[in-house]
Design an enzyme around this catalytic site. Structure first.
Site, short mmCIF file in Angstrom:
data_model
loop_
_atom_site.label_atom_id
_atom_site.label_comp_id
_atom_site.label_asym_id
_atom_site.label_seq_id
_atom_site.Cartn_x
_atom_site.Cartn_y
_atom_site.Cartn_z
N VAL A 140 51.43 20.20 39.45
CA VAL A 140 50.37 19.24 39.81
C VAL A 140 49.45 20.02 40.75
CG1 VAL A 140 49.85 17.07 40.98
CG2 VAL A 140 51.86 17.23 39.49
N PRO A 141 48.33 20.52 40.23
CA PRO A 141 47.57 21.59 40.88
C PRO A 141 46.71 21.18 42.08
CG PRO A 141 46.47 20.95 38.87
CD PRO A 141 47.74 20.14 38.93
N CYS A 142 47.37 20.83 43.17
CA CYS A 142 46.63 20.51 44.39
C CYS A 142 45.94 21.76 44.96
CB CYS A 142 47.54 19.86 45.43
SG CYS A 142 49.00 20.82 45.85
N HIS A 143 46.36 22.95 44.51
CA HIS A 143 45.69 24.18 44.97
C HIS A 143 44.25 24.26 44.47
CE1 HIS A 143 47.53 25.26 41.07
NE2 HIS A 143 46.48 26.06 40.91
N ARG A 144 43.89 23.44 43.50
CA ARG A 144 42.52 23.44 42.96
C ARG A 144 41.59 22.53 43.74
NH1 ARG A 144 44.70 22.87 36.77
NH2 ARG A 144 45.75 24.90 36.71
#
Length: 198
Positions: free
Chosen positions: A164-168
């Protein structure tokens, strides 16, 4: 002199015994949370899953023992190191870090989040590989334009980072903001994806 001196156990025998324990626990429905630890370019990651799907991805800096204790408290104390149960997830992580996988396709167990946090976390996979949004833009996308700070909290408490790409999600000025795995890991993930950052 201890028991191991009297009865030495071959490492292969221990592995076989553990494998039998995994199978027996699964067959008897005594295993609620399976986990394994994998090596990645951003350090070791703990992967944990239930029958519903991948439940937790944790960075080493979070403390694997603490993460497992939290899972025991919040989900079930029936936790077992069971690498084979996470083969599919491990394979997808390997493909992702090799640059060949742009979207994880795994069943997810979202029970560690609820309410607005879960709403934000379920939106994040819509941010395409190689792209970023600001916390404000995510707030607007989930229908709460004034909830920028709450979006930041949802990203900071994301139990499934990388997948779940919270780094984006970045600050409005393009700077990284925070990240559960540390800013070095966030930067490395964005670089891998070709998204870049300031």
């Amino acid at each position: 002199m201890n028991d191991q001196d009297l009865f030495p156990i071959e490492p292969d025998a221990l592995e076989r015994l553990h494998a039998r324990l995994e199978v027996s626990a699964a067959e008897a429905r005594l295993l609620d949370v399976a986990y394994r630890i994998i090596d990645t370019p951003v350090g070791q990651l703990l992967l944990a899953a239930t029958d519903r799907g991948l439940l937790r991805v944790a960075f080493e800096r979070e403390g694997f023992d603490e993460v497992l204790q939290t899972l025991a408290t919040r989900v079930s104390p029936r936790i077992l190191h069971s690498p084979s149960r996470l083969d599919q997830a491990t394979s997808q992580f390997e493909e992702y870090f090799a640059g060949r996988l742009h979207h994880f396709d795994l069943p997810l167990d979202h029970r560690l989040s609820s309410g607005f946090r879960q709403k934000v976390q379920q939106y994040l996979p819509r941010i395409d590989y190689g792209h970023t949004l600001s916390y404000r833009q995510v707030a607007e996308q989930v229908g709460s334009p004034n909830a920028t700070r709450a979006v930041g909290t949802a990203c900071a408490t994301n139990p499934l980072p990388v997948v779940v790409p919270c780094h984006r999600v970045l600050r409005s000025d393009g700077h990284l903001g925070g990240y559960i795995g540390g800013l070095e890991a966030k930067s490395a993930l964005l670089t891998l994806e070709g998204a870049g950052s300031r």
